[in-house]
Write a protein that holds these residues in place. Structure first.
Motif, PDB file in Angstrom:
ATOM      1  N   ILE A 197      33.829  36.272  49.130  1.00  0.00           N
ATOM      2  CA  ILE A 197      34.579  37.533  49.042  1.00  0.00           C
ATOM      3  C   ILE A 197      35.925  37.300  48.362  1.00  0.00           C
ATOM      4  N   GLU A 198      36.618  36.232  48.760  1.00  0.00           N
ATOM      5  CA  GLU A 198      37.935  35.929  48.165  1.00  0.00           C
ATOM      6  C   GLU A 198      37.802  35.694  46.661  1.00  0.00           C
ATOM      7  N   LYS A 199      36.781  34.928  46.279  1.00  0.00           N
ATOM      8  CA  LYS A 199      36.582  34.612  44.863  1.00  0.00           C
ATOM      9  C   LYS A 199      36.152  35.839  44.066  1.00  0.00           C
ATOM     10  N   GLU A 200      35.263  36.642  44.646  1.00  0.00           N
ATOM     11  CA  GLU A 200      34.707  37.812  43.956  1.00  0.00           C
ATOM     12  C   GLU A 200      35.756  38.896  43.734  1.00  0.00           C
ATOM     13  N   PHE A 201      36.600  39.152  44.742  1.00  0.00           N
ATOM     14  CA  PHE A 201      37.518  40.292  44.675  1.00  0.00           C
ATOM     15  C   PHE A 201      39.000  39.884  44.593  1.00  0.00           C
ATOM     16  N   GLY A 202      39.253  38.565  44.550  1.00  0.00           N
ATOM     17  CA  GLY A 202      40.615  38.083  44.368  1.00  0.00           C
ATOM     18  C   GLY A 202      41.560  38.384  45.520  1.00  0.00           C
ATOM     19  N   VAL A 203      41.013  38.461  46.728  1.00  0.00           N
ATOM     20  CA  VAL A 203      41.851  38.714  47.913  1.00  0.00           C
ATOM     21  C   VAL A 203      42.317  37.364  48.447  1.00  0.00           C
ATOM     22  N   VAL A 204      43.562  37.023  48.146  1.00  0.00           N
ATOM     23  CA  VAL A 204      44.096  35.702  48.490  1.00  0.00           C
ATOM     24  C   VAL A 204      44.096  35.497  50.011  1.00  0.00           C
ATOM     25  N   GLY A 205      43.545  34.335  50.425  1.00  0.00           N
ATOM     26  CA  GLY A 205      43.557  33.976  51.841  1.00  0.00           C
ATOM     27  C   GLY A 205      42.377  34.485  52.648  1.00  0.00           C
ATOM     28  N   PHE A 206      41.518  35.315  52.028  1.00  0.00           N
ATOM     29  CA  PHE A 206      40.399  35.884  52.790  1.00  0.00           C
ATOM     30  C   PHE A 206      39.429  34.788  53.260  1.00  0.00           C
ATOM     31  N   GLY A 207      39.294  33.746  52.471  1.00  0.00           N
ATOM     32  CA  GLY A 207      38.396  32.646  52.845  1.00  0.00           C
ATOM     33  C   GLY A 207      38.808  31.941  54.116  1.00  0.00           C
ATOM     34  N   LYS A 208      40.089  32.086  54.492  1.00  0.00           N
ATOM     35  CA  LYS A 208      40.594  31.433  55.701  1.00  0.00           C
ATOM     36  C   LYS A 208      40.646  32.384  56.899  1.00  0.00           C
ATOM     37  N   THR A 209      39.994  33.527  56.792  1.00  0.00           N
ATOM     38  CA  THR A 209      39.974  34.489  57.903  1.00  0.00           C
ATOM     39  C   THR A 209      39.459  33.811  59.171  1.00  0.00           C
ATOM     40  N   ASN A 210      40.090  34.125  60.291  1.00  0.00           N
ATOM     41  CA  ASN A 210      39.807  33.450  61.561  1.00  0.00           C
ATOM     42  C   ASN A 210      38.383  33.695  62.057  1.00  0.00           C
ATOM     43  N   ILE A 211      37.751  32.622  62.527  1.00  0.00           N
ATOM     44  CA  ILE A 211      36.438  32.703  63.173  1.00  0.00           C
ATOM     45  C   ILE A 211      36.601  32.227  64.611  1.00  0.00           C
TER      46      ILE A 211
END
Length: 381
Positions: A197-211
Motif C-alpha cells: 500500500i505504501e509503495k503503490e499510493f506513496g503514503v509514507v510510513g504506512f508499511g510500519k502501521t502497528n500490528i
C-alpha cells in the motif's frame, strides 16, 4: 498478589523484548472488579505499557489502549446503516460530508492496484461499515479487529481503505489487531500488504502501521512467535497475566520479629519456617561489572556494608553457603516511610510511574543468567 502479578508482568516483558508494546487485556478474566483493578496497576508496574481497563486508567493514570469487539463488527449489516457520514479534518480546516464514499473510493483503488491484484476479491461490506463507523467515532485512535470474517481477504483490505480515507483527512490510523489464526504467518502477510500500500499510493510510513496480536498469549506462545519470526508490534495479554496461570499464588509470609524493642522468634521443626529475630536492614551489593552479587540482611543496629570493604555474607540456614564480598556499590533496599509514631509525619510514597521505573531499572541491572527461562542461576540472598 502485588509481587506475584508484577513478577508475572516482568517475565512477559523479558520474553517479549524492550521494543514491543505490551497491553494488559485481563479485566474480564480477573478475580472480580477489585482484582481486575489491582492487576492493571501491578501489570503496569511490572513493565506493561497500557491497559484496556479504563477505570484503572482513570484511577492511576495508566495509558489506556483497546479496540472494538467482534460483536461490534458483526452487529452491522451494511454501509447504509451509517447515518452521520461527515468528518472534519484533523486541523479543522475542512469537512468531508460523505466519509463513507471516500472509504468506498479507496477500496476500489486498492482492488485495482497492480501490486495487490488477485490477493483478495469482494470484501465483507458489513465489516467495512463497522470499521467506517468506528473511524468516524474515533478518528485519532482507529485500531481495527480484522479477524471477524477473513483476515487477508476482507479485514486487512477494509482496514486499509478506512485508514487511507482517514489519511486524506489528516488522521493516522493506529493499526490492526489479530485475535485468531496463525499469528506469525498472518502478521508477516499483513506487513507485506501494508508495505505494498505504501509503495503503490506513496503514503509514507504506512508499511510500519502497528500490528497487535492477542488470543490467549503467554510467555511460551510469545517465545514461540519470536523463534518463528513475526511482524507483531504489540501483544495484548489477558488471562495468563492477571490470573497468574503459571503459578496461582506467591507463598510469602509476614512474621513478627520484634515488638517494643524485644526480639521475637517462631520455632519450627522445619528449619525454613524458623523466623530470624530482630528488626533488620536489607542491602544489595554490586560487583565491579555493575551487576548485583548478593542481597544481605543485617540487624537494625549493625554497621552497614561499605564500598571496598570485605564482608562475610552467610546463608540464613545453610552453614556451608557463605561468600566474602567486596562491594563496589551498596544499595539499601528497605526504606521506612512511616515508623508508626503519630508524632512523625509519613514520607511521600513514590508514584506508580516511579515504582515502574525502579522495577525496570532493577531488572536491567540483573545478570542475564539470573533471568533466563531455562535453568536460571539462583540469586544469592
Amino acid at each position: 498478589y502485588a509481587s506475584l502479578v508484577t513478577t508475572n508482568a516482568a517475565r512477559h516483558r523479558l520474553v517479549a523484548g524492550k521494543p514491543k508494546n505490551l497491553l494488559e487485556f485481563g479485566l474480564r478474566r480477573a478475580q472480580g472488579p477489585d482484582g481486575g483493578i489491582s492487576a492493571s496497576r501491578y501489570s503496569y508496574m511490572g513493565g506493561f505499557d497500557a491497559t484496556s481497563n479504563v477505570a484503572a486508567g482513570r484511577l492511576f493514570g495508566i495509558p489506556i489502549r483497546g479496540t472494538h469487539s467482534h460483536a461490534f463488527v458483526s452487529s452491522f449489516l451494511g454501509l447504509d446503516e451509517i447515518i452521520d457520514k461527515a468528518l472534519s479534518s484533523s486541523d479543522g480546516s475542512n469537512k468531508c460530508e460523505d466519509f463513507v464514499s471516500l472509504v468506498e473510493n479507496w477500496l476500489v483503488k486498492i482492488q485495482g492496484a497492480s501490486s495487490l491484484r488477485g490477493s483478495f476479491g469482494e470484501t465483507n461490506q458489513s465489516e467495512l461499515a463497522a470499521f467506517t463507523s468506528y473511524a468516524l467515532a474515533f478518528p485519532n485512535s482507529f485500531l481495527a479487529l480484522v479477524d471477524t470474517y477473513d483476515v487477508m481477504r476482507s479485514g486487512v483490505p477494509n482496514f486499509c481503505a478506512v485508514a487511507l480515507a482517514l489519511n486524506d483527512m489528516g488522521y493516522k490510523a493506529v493499526g490492526i489487531r489479530l485475535d485468531s489464526g496463525d499469528l506469525a504467518y498472518l502478521s508477516i502477510e499483513t506487513r507485506k500488504f501494508f508495505c505494498a500500500i505504501e509503495k503503490e499510493f506513496g503514503v509514507v510510513g504506512f508499511g510500519k502501521t502497528n500490528i497487535t496480536a492477542s488470543n490467549d498469549l503467554n510467555e511460551e506462545t510469545i517465545d514461540a512467535l519470536n523463534k518463528q519470526g513475526h511482524e507483531v508490534d504489540s501483544f495484548g495479554i489477558g488471562t495468563y497475566l492477571v490470573t497468574c496461570y503459571a503459578q496461582a499464588a506467591l507463598g510469602c509470609v509476614f512474621k513478627l520479629v520484634e515488638i517494643n524493642k524485644q526480639p521475637r522468634i517462631k520455632l519450627s521443626e522445619d528449619v525454613t519456617k524458623v523466623s530470624i529475630p530482630c528488626k533488620k536492614r536489607c542491602y544489595r551489593l554490586y560487583g565491579k561489572e555493575g551487576y548485583p552479587l548478593v542481597d544481605i540482611m543485617t540487624g537494625q543496629d549493625e554497621p552497614s556494608p561499605k564500598v571496598g570493604e570485605r564482608i562475610l555474607c552467610r546463608h540464613p540456614f545453610i552453614e556451608s553457603k557463605r561468600a566474602h564480598v567486596v562491594p563496589q556499590h551498596v544499595e539499601e533496599l528497605l526504606k521506612c516511610y512511616w515508623p508508626g509514631n503519630s508524632s512523625v509525619q509519613r514520607e511521600e510514597l513514590p508514584s506508580l510511574n516511579e515504582n515502574r521505573s525502579r522495577c525496570m531499572r532493577q531488572l536491567e541491572r540483573m545478570r542475564p543468567d539470573h533471568l533466563r527461562k531455562l535453568n536460571p542461576t539462583p540469586y544469592k540472598v
